[in-house]
Each structure stands twice: as C-alpha cells, then as structure tokens.
Scaffold this active site. Structure first.
Site, PDB file in Angstrom:
ATOM      1  N   LYS A   1       0.959  -1.182  -0.254  1.00  0.00           N
ATOM      2  CA  LYS A   1       0.085   0.055   0.003  1.00  0.00           C
ATOM      3  C   LYS A   1       0.995   1.177   0.091  1.00  0.00           C
ATOM      4  O   LYS A   1       0.632   2.325  -0.547  1.00  0.00           O
ATOM      5  CB  LYS A   1      -0.943   0.227   1.145  1.00  0.00           C
ATOM      6  CG  LYS A   1      -1.916   1.397   1.469  1.00  0.00           C
ATOM      7  CD  LYS A   1      -2.737   1.389   0.244  1.00  0.00           C
ATOM      8  CE  LYS A   1      -3.665   2.886   0.401  1.00  0.00           C
ATOM      9  NZ  LYS A   1      -4.652   2.818   1.167  1.00  0.00           N
TER      10      LYS A   1
ATOM     11  N   LYS B   1      -1.567  12.059   5.048  1.00  0.00           N
ATOM     12  CA  LYS B   1      -1.299  11.056   6.168  1.00  0.00           C
ATOM     13  C   LYS B   1      -0.720   9.782   5.571  1.00  0.00           C
ATOM     14  O   LYS B   1       0.364   9.440   6.206  1.00  0.00           O
ATOM     15  CB  LYS B   1      -2.996  10.571   6.609  1.00  0.00           C
ATOM     16  CG  LYS B   1      -2.721   9.659   7.628  1.00  0.00           C
ATOM     17  CD  LYS B   1      -3.782   8.643   7.635  1.00  0.00           C
ATOM     18  CE  LYS B   1      -3.497   7.213   7.382  1.00  0.00           C
ATOM     19  NZ  LYS B   1      -4.438   6.320   7.151  1.00  0.00           N
TER      20      LYS B   1
END
Lengths: 291, 291
Positions: free
Chosen positions: A170, A238
């Site tokens: 990811k 983030k």
C-alpha cells in the site's frame, strides 16, 4: 459465516454491505449509533463492544483511520481481545505503517489469533463497486480462509507476503499515485503557462510511454477542474507521512516522494485538504502566479 | 516527393529508411560519410552540403542532438538557408527548448520558409517500428502537407498548437516519463528494503490506479535488472535540463521534476549515463546501502 465488522465509515460501510448481501451474518459495533442505520434491514446483530463482536465472529474486519485506532479497537477497553477465542482471524483493512501492523500482528499471535494486514486501493467508488485492490500480509492459511470474503469486496486480491507486507504494498501504491498525480499536474500547468492547450498535450501523451491511469482519469479531472474527491488530499498527506516515516526507519531515500510529501503538506496548509489529490494543480497554479 | 533528411543517427536513420521505402526520393547530407552507407541501395541522392539538400527538396527533416546543432544545420556555413526556396518546409524532429524552436521558426518565417517543431517519443524501437508519437507545433497548412510523411514514421501524429507547441508537449512528456520511472524505482526499492518481494508488489499494483506503462515496462526491466537502453540516462538528463530552463524562464515550480532532474545529474555523475532510465534504481540502491 459469522463475521465482525468495525469501522463503518465511507469505506467500511459499503464493504460490510457487500458481505451482508453475500449472505453472511454480520456482527457490528460502532462508536456512533447512526453508523448502524444502513444495516437495520440486513442480517446484522449490533453489539455493545468490540469484545462482544469478537465473541460471536470467526473473522473480524477493521477499517479505521490510523494505527492508534486499530490498537484501540484491538486491545483497548472492551477491545476485540476481550472476546477473542483462539482461531479467530482479525483482518485490518486500514492503511497504517508496516511496522505498526507487524507489532499488532505479533500481539495477536501471542494470543493465538491470526492477524492479516489488508489495506485497499480504489477509494470510495472502488468500495461501492466491490472493485478494490486488496493487498494482504500474513500467513497463507489465514489468507486462504479469508480470501472468499475479500473477493466479495474487491476485484484484485493479493497475498503479498508475511505480516506487514500488505502495508508495504500500500505504501508503494501511495508513492506511485501521489508522485504521478503531481507530475501530471506539473506537466499540464507547464503546458498552460507555455500558452499551449493542456487538453491537446494530454491527448497526445496518452498514446505513448507517458500513459498512466492517473494521466487518463486525474488528468481529465484537472482539465474539467473537478476536484471533488475521489481521494482527499489530507488522506494522501497522512499516507505520505507513513511512507516518509518508514523511509526514515529504513534509511532509505525517496527523492520524488519526498518532494511530493511537501506538496501535500502545503495542500492541507493552503486549505485544499478536502479536495481530491488532483487539486494539487491548484497549489502549483498558486505558486506560479497569474497566467 | 523530394525529401531532404539531415541527422542519420540512431533515430534519424530508421525514419529516413521508412520514407525511402514509401517511395520518396531522398536527398541526404551527413557529417560522417559512414552514415550514408545504409542508403546506397535506395533512391537517395547524397549532397555536399545542407544547402544543396534544401535546393532539391520540398520538405527537409532534421533530427540532431540539440538547439545549436539545429541552428548550425539551418543557418550555419552552407546551411539549409543557402539553398532554401520560398515554400520549403523544414520539420525539426530533434528535442530542443520550446523557446529555441520558436526563435528558429521566426528566422525561417522571415525567409518565407515554413518551420515545424516535431519532436518524437518512443525511442529507437519506436523509430524502427514506425510507432513513434510525433508532437507538432506550427501552422496547420504546413502540418497538413507534411502529415502523410509523419504518418510513415509514427503511429500517433498530433498538431498541438503554434510554433514551439510540439516542444512544449515533448517537455511535458519528459516530465511524466522521468518522474514516473523514478517513482517506480523508489517504490520497488522501498518494497525490497522492507523485505517484501517487489515483483509481487508490482503485480498487485498493475491492476489499480498506480498503473502506468512505465510500471509495466520499466518496472519489469528493473525486476530483470535489464538496464540496456531503451532511452539513455544522459539523454534524459539533457531533456530535463531543457525542462528546468523553461521552468526558470516561465517562473514555474516543478517540484517533482526538479527532484528527478537531480537524480539524473547524479546518474551521469555515477557513471550510469549510458544505462536506460530504469537504471535510476541502481542509484537509489547505491544511496541506501546494502540490503
């Protein structure tokens, strides 16, 4: 199957609904009762705590914001570990740091609970259409047991490696999409400021080595000035924080991702945090002044 | 048609051969006689100077290294302008700065010669297979006259805009390909240094938003450690110099391209200049030390 699901937000809700529609018995808990509304007509049981969810489920999915939230749901007051029996599988679909995922996996392993890190890409639209890419880290046997459930939620389900490997994949995904969207914005802004039609440039470039899904989809968003998410810039910020913290831990240089992480800091600082990441074009325009 | 071609290097030679095969009469001049060897069996006439080439041709193509070379061929001693008649079209397929192309176009316009900037993408393989993307700047009438010849050399032929617009599109192309190849190298190196199989990460990411032709083709090169060009890193460095000079001239920030331009400076400094751009992985590995 008896399935727990915790984290019924923008991403989690459609995923849990896919599982309900596939005939599974859902066990739910939510901080806010309103999150349970969409499930009142399905075979779902609402519980008073994550511990109660764990006590009734064979597999529990979590889809929350960041590592502290996963830790709270797993090991906090009335957390999943209060009801977990040996043999339970916890599959966390949140995007958190690989090292954090490994730590959580190790804590569960000590309690004879299997943990899978299983972050996704494809955004809210991908979740609604059950078209997500799901990247999984953990033991192959646990993965195989959960795979049919993942396939209810995504169209590309991949066991990448051991604990944390899903989060590593990811992170790689976030490097690629954030850097590419920024490069596309730089190129289209370069064309426009050079007095050339960015639509014609994009069209010509789609046919060659410069082709990317980001040039196709986000490039079109930039031309149409459609910055409605999609994937919000503060979430990209983030995820890039996670990437850069991992790079620091590993002693690894990521020059293009580092430049782009600064851009997404500036996106949030400029008040563009709620915009789709393609809004990075607006930041470049602001930096280079009027046409 | 009577066609001049000057610049019979790796890119120019296959392009001129396509034109000869299509039945056109070629008029050639080369600094080095050896460059004319491949044409000895075709309907090509070799001349003593660019001026002589221009005197015999309706359209002259140039494919040389950089702006000073284009200027020398056009306006130097015995240059094309010594033989050019009004109505001649000069189409420069080199990659040079947009501002330089506009300057050369203006000098030709004063002599009633049409100038097209027509840089290409697709590399030597694209040239050999007549599969190039050709990005053209200039007047539509001149473009339409040359279009059938471009279509003999490329599979995607695009009029982008007025003089210099082809070079602007090429600069945008170079921003995208250089930044994407660097991001792919960063992601695969991140995976490897995290102890995760980069091949599995690439495979999972190809199905989602992170898809790019660069991830597919250059990502595979990186996994196979095949850094034979392709497109050489010193040429990428040169093209990024053009991009960054234009950005300076326009007062434009290109944060991701700027970081990547530094990487290609370091590629050349590290002795990797002759490698394909996918070799930027080696530089990242060198920066982050042993596994």
């Amino acid at each position: 199957m008896e399935i727990g699901f915790i984290g019924l937000g923008l991403m989690g809700r459609p995923l849990a609904l896919h599982l309900a529609k596939a005939g599974h018995a859902l066990h739910l808990w939510a901080r806010r009762p309103a999150s349970l509304e969409p499930f009142k007509d399905s075979a779902a049981t609402c519980h008073a705590s994550p511990a109660a969810v764990a006590a009734h489920a064979e597999v529990v999915f979590t889809m929350v914001a960041d590592a502290p939230d996963v830790e709270e749901v797993c090991f906090g007051v009335d957390g999943l570990d209060g009801g977990a029996r040996p043999g339970l599988i916890v599959a966390d679909m949140s995007t958190i740091a690989p090292a954090a995922a490994q730590g959580i996996g190790a804590r569960w392993a000590a309690r004879h609970v299997e943990f899978l890190d299983a972050p996704v890409s494809g955004g809210e639209v991908g979740a609604i259409n059950a078209a997500l890419t799901i990247m999984v880290g953990g033991k192959p046997e646990a993965f195989e047991r959960v795979r049919p459930l993942f396939e209810t939620m995504g169209k590309s389900v991949n066991l990448i490696g051991g604990s944390g490997a899903g989060q590593v994949a990811k992170a790689c995904n976030q490097i690629l999409v954030s850097v590419t969207v920024t490069a596309v914005a730089e190129a289209l802004n370069f064309a426009k400021k050079s007095g050339v039609d960015p639509a014609k440039v994009r069209e010509a470039l789609l046919g060659g080595f410069a082709y990317s899904r980001i040039l196709e989809l986000h490039g079109q968003r930039m031309l149409a000035r459609n910055f409605k998410p999609g994937f919000k810039s503060w979430m990209q910020q983030k995820d890039l924080r996670i990437v850069m913290e991992e790079a620091h831990r590993l002693g690894l240089a990521l020059p293009s991702a580092a430049a782009v992480a600064q851009m997404f800091n500036a996106m949030v600082g400029s008040g563009f945090g709620e915009d789709d990441t393609s809004g990075v074009l607006k930041l470049l325009e602001k930096m280079s002044g009027p046409d």
